[in-house]
Design a protein around this motif. Structure first.
Motif, PDB file in Angstrom:
ATOM      1  N   ILE A 299      -1.738  31.775  20.243  1.00  0.00           N
ATOM      2  CA  ILE A 299      -2.938  31.335  19.512  1.00  0.00           C
ATOM      3  C   ILE A 299      -2.860  29.852  19.155  1.00  0.00           C
ATOM      4  O   ILE A 299      -3.875  29.162  19.070  1.00  0.00           O
TER       5      ILE A 299
ATOM      6  N   SER B  51      -2.826  33.322  11.028  1.00  0.00           N
ATOM      7  CA  SER B  51      -2.992  33.069  12.459  1.00  0.00           C
ATOM      8  C   SER B  51      -2.431  34.231  13.257  1.00  0.00           C
ATOM      9  O   SER B  51      -3.049  34.696  14.220  1.00  0.00           O
TER      10      SER B  51
ATOM     11  N   THR C 223      -3.930  27.896  22.605  1.00  0.00           N
ATOM     12  CA  THR C 223      -5.127  28.148  23.398  1.00  0.00           C
ATOM     13  C   THR C 223      -6.397  27.661  22.721  1.00  0.00           C
ATOM     14  O   THR C 223      -7.449  27.626  23.341  1.00  0.00           O
ATOM     15  N   ARG C 224      -6.315  27.274  21.450  1.00  0.00           N
ATOM     16  CA  ARG C 224      -7.538  26.854  20.770  1.00  0.00           C
ATOM     17  C   ARG C 224      -7.777  25.356  20.966  1.00  0.00           C
ATOM     18  O   ARG C 224      -6.830  24.582  21.133  1.00  0.00           O
ATOM     19  N   ALA C 225      -9.057  24.959  20.896  1.00  0.00           N
ATOM     20  CA  ALA C 225      -9.445  23.603  21.286  1.00  0.00           C
ATOM     21  C   ALA C 225      -8.707  22.518  20.491  1.00  0.00           C
ATOM     22  O   ALA C 225      -8.259  21.531  21.059  1.00  0.00           O
ATOM     23  N   TYR C 226      -8.593  22.694  19.169  1.00  0.00           N
ATOM     24  CA  TYR C 226      -7.940  21.647  18.377  1.00  0.00           C
ATOM     25  C   TYR C 226      -6.456  21.945  18.169  1.00  0.00           C
ATOM     26  O   TYR C 226      -5.616  21.058  18.234  1.00  0.00           O
ATOM     27  N   ALA C 227      -6.156  23.240  17.906  1.00  0.00           N
ATOM     28  CA  ALA C 227      -4.765  23.592  17.606  1.00  0.00           C
ATOM     29  C   ALA C 227      -3.854  23.269  18.780  1.00  0.00           C
ATOM     30  O   ALA C 227      -2.738  22.768  18.592  1.00  0.00           O
TER      31      ALA C 227
ATOM     32  N   SER D  29      -4.200  36.896  15.854  1.00  0.00           N
ATOM     33  CA  SER D  29      -3.816  37.015  17.268  1.00  0.00           C
ATOM     34  C   SER D  29      -2.994  38.269  17.536  1.00  0.00           C
ATOM     35  O   SER D  29      -2.513  38.453  18.648  1.00  0.00           O
TER      36      SER D  29
ATOM     37  N   GLU E 233      -5.175  25.869  13.222  1.00  0.00           N
ATOM     38  CA  GLU E 233      -5.214  24.401  13.234  1.00  0.00           C
ATOM     39  C   GLU E 233      -4.434  23.834  12.044  1.00  0.00           C
ATOM     40  O   GLU E 233      -3.709  22.860  12.173  1.00  0.00           O
TER      41      GLU E 233
END
Lengths: 509, 167
Positions: free
Chosen positions: A471, A461, A474-478, A465, A147
């Motif tokens: 990566i 990061s 696929t993450r909620a905030y990033a 990954s 993020e």
């Protein structure tokens, strides 16, 4: 809500310590002076004076620098109105109507309007700030390395997408800033890295202040020397009659401009949050909108008070806005806050969302100081208008050598190395030559501050990954942040494609 | 020299610098190292590559005369401006060079006298006063208050009694 007020109260207790109060008042006065001098703005003042703050504890230091930032936003209007030369780029829009007012003998009216608008802009934005910052910092607490990296990409992408400068030059500026920050040692393996021409001085890296003072101190002054050589001397200073009676009448007249003030403040605040936008475009946008919503748009450009109120409320609000991402996310919202962020690292504070929990005294002291700085700046400004007008008469050839001396020592002080002083001179001269070719330099300063934070974020990061770039998506905030960054990055390209596609139609239609 | 020529020279210089940075980054491992992630040279290497690509982009725009700078035939720095700017830049370089020999307290007064008296044409009284006053203030602020010792060169022994007085 209640907790926020409690924390704010504790912040005020810090602000009212005699030393901090003195720093706020001194910072405001100094900032007003710096802002009023043509060519010097908040970023120059903060860059050149940051080394002086090693004297006081971090809270005092940032309070002082933030007061300079604030004061400079007020001061920029003074030379815009009196000389017709913007004291800083943030006050360009103030010349549009401020100058005509001064020419009509109403300089005091314009100056009062500027001061009051700055105060309103500052006050509204600081209240917005107080209630926006804690929730944002709270959300950001769950942010991990991906993020953080995505946020930094977003910050850089705003320069490419919204900066309005040559795309290649903007990207070059960002990349060179990041590479300069990589000089020294590899943070993970500990090996010496990029020791240019095997000069040992590069082993301790390139301090961000060396670049910042080089560009905003030496480079800016060379630029001003050039403008003086082109302009051929002193410009026309308007006369201003300032009496208590006239000031009171001016203040009463300003009540009618509340709509413009409110619009400018809110707009400025939100534009200020974006790294590439900030106070200059914010104030220009506010001017444009004020003209559109006005009942008498034909008056704009000929001395409309709203034309002074809109940009001045917006640029002060923007300066507060730019502190929001700096304090909550660790991403500066303007070149000035980039330097403040670099200062925080020097003072041993780790920027990012944890700041609110780990150093709440520092954060709330700063926020409370913004309230106080705003109040002091308007009082000093209104009370000493005649003094500031006199200061504008100080010849540039007296001020310039003093600023150069401060730069030379400021470049030496952080690391006590002559290597850095030489580097600063080189950055100054090359920066000046590049600026003449329209290379934007603010992204480089932002990049050298963010570089040491961006690289570990990226590497961590990728370690998480196992080398997969997915990566970041696929993450909620990033994910959404990265996608927003990519859209901004490709915005100029999309614009070209759009124009190409529409082009033939527009011609035939 | 026109702005257009300057644009070409700057892009070529920065392009060359980018290549140098790429080569220099390559001294450290570039690429993935099993078990420890990207090598130490990866980050600066690819950023330098981005710098190089940007320079190529600037050159591409230069060739097709795209944009106000690439198509400008104005003079890059007019001769009278160059005189002023070069005088200031040169005086700064000389001052910094002198720091290591005659020290900051020898070099700064000379710089201030040069700037105020020669470039600014101010009176000897004003130039002289400021040239003495500013270094004194700097001494008190940086050396006494902040305890940052500034370079003194051969003037070092002169300061020993002063240090004794304050520390």
């Amino acid at each position: 809500m209640l907790e926020t007020l409690q924390l704010l109260g504790s912040g005020f207790l810090i602000v009212f310590e005699p030393l901090n109060l003195a720093l706020i008042i001194g910072g405001c006065a100094l900032g007003l002076f710096i802002g009023a001098m043509p060519g010097l703005g908040s970023v120059n003042g903060v860059a050149i004076l940051l080394p002086l703050t090693f004297l006081v504890p971090p809270t005092g230091a940032i309070i002082f620098l933030a007061a300079i930032y604030y004061g400079a936003m007020y001061g920029g209007a003074i030379s815009s109105i009196m000389l017709g030369i913007p004291g800083a780029s943030t006050a360009v829009a103030t010349t549009f109507d401020g100058r005509p007012l001064a020419k009509q003998g109403l300089a005091d009216k314009a100056l009062t309007a500027a001061a009051v608008a700055s105060f309103v802009g500052g006050s509204i934005s600081v209240v917005l700030f107080t209630f926006f910052a804690p929730p944002l910092a709270h959300v950001a607490l769950v942010f991990g390395a991906p993020e953080e990296f995505a946020l930094m990409m977003l910050a850089f992408a705003t320069f490419v997408g919204l900066g309005g400068d040559d795309i290649f030059k903007t990207i070059f500026s960002i990349a060179i800033g990041l590479v300069l920050s990589a000089i020294g040692f590899d943070i993970i393996s500990g090996e010496p890295r990029l020791v240019l021409w095997d000069i040992t001085g590069f082993l301790h890296g390139v301090n961000f202040l060396v670049l910042a003072i080089g560009i905003y101190g030496i480079g800016e002054m060379l630029w001003t020397v050039e403008e003086h050589a082109l302009g051929g001397g002193e410009s026309m200073l308007s006369e201003a009659t300032v009496t208590v009676k006239r000031t009171m009448a001016n203040l009463r007249e300003l009540v009618g401009t509340w709509k413009t003030l409110l619009m400018g403040s809110v707009l400025g605040y939100f534009v200020g949050i974006l790294p590439a936008a900030g106070a200059t475009p914010g104030s220009l946008m506010a001017y444009g909108i004020a003209k559109q919503i006005s009942n008498e748009p034909e008056k704009f450009g000929k001395g409309a008070v709203e034309g002074v109120c809109a940009p001045e409320s917006a640029n002060n609000a923007a300066s507060t806005g730019s502190m929001l991402p700096m304090l909550t996310l660790g991403i500066p919202g303007s070149p000035t806050t980039a330097i403040l962020l670099g200062g925080m690292v020097i003072w041993g504070l780790e920027p990012g969302p944890r700041l609110f929990t780990d150093h709440s005294e520092f954060v709330w002291g700063l926020i409370a100081s913004l309230y106080a700085a705003n109040l002091f700046a308007v009082i000093i400004n209104l009370a000493f208008i005649p003094v500031f007008i006199k200061i504008l008469k100080t010849p540039f050839t007296i001020l310039a050598p003093i600023i150069f001396v401060l730069c030379l020592i400021g470049g030496y002080a952080p690391t006590e190395s002559m290597h850095d002083v030489w580097l600063m001179i080189i950055f100054g001269i090359v920066g000046y030559l590049m600026r003449k070719l329209d290379y934007p330099l603010a992204p480089a300063v932002l990049a050298i501050v963010l570089g040491p934070l961006a690289e570990p974020a990226l590497r961590q990061s990728l370690i998480i990954s196992d080398g997969e770039f997915s990566i970041f998506f696929t993450r909620a905030y990033a994910g959404p942040i990265m996608i927003a960054a990519l859209i901004l990055l490709f915005l100029p390209l999309l614009k070209i494609i759009y124009v190409r596609l529409r082009g033939p139609k527009a011609v035939s239609g | 020299m026109t702005v257009r020529t300057a644009e070409l020279l700057m892009a070529l210089m920065m392009g060359a610098f980018s290549i140098y940075l790429m080569v220099k980054s390559y001294e450290l491992p570039v690429g993935w190292i099993k078990g420890s992630g990207p090598g130490g040279g990866t980050w600066p290497f690819w950023l330098s590559a981005i710098m190089l690509i940007s320079c190529l982009g600037i050159l591409f725009n230069w060739f097709r005369k795209h944009g106000p700078i690439a198509s400008s035939t104005r003079v890059y720095i007019q001769s009278h401006v160059l005189m002023d700017v070069a005088a200031v830049a040169a005086s700064l370089i000389v001052t910094v060079a002198l720091f290591s020999f005659i020290g900051i307290y020898g070099a700064l007064p000379l710089f201030l006298i040069f700037y105020l008296r020669v470039l600014g044409r101010h009176s000897w009284l004003l130039s002289g006063t400021l040239s003495i006053l500013i270094p004194v203030v700097i001494f008190y602020f940086f050396e006494i208050t902040l305890k940052i010792i500034l370079p003194k060169g051969i003037t070092e022994p002169l300061f020993l009694p002063l240090y004794k007085m304050f520390f």
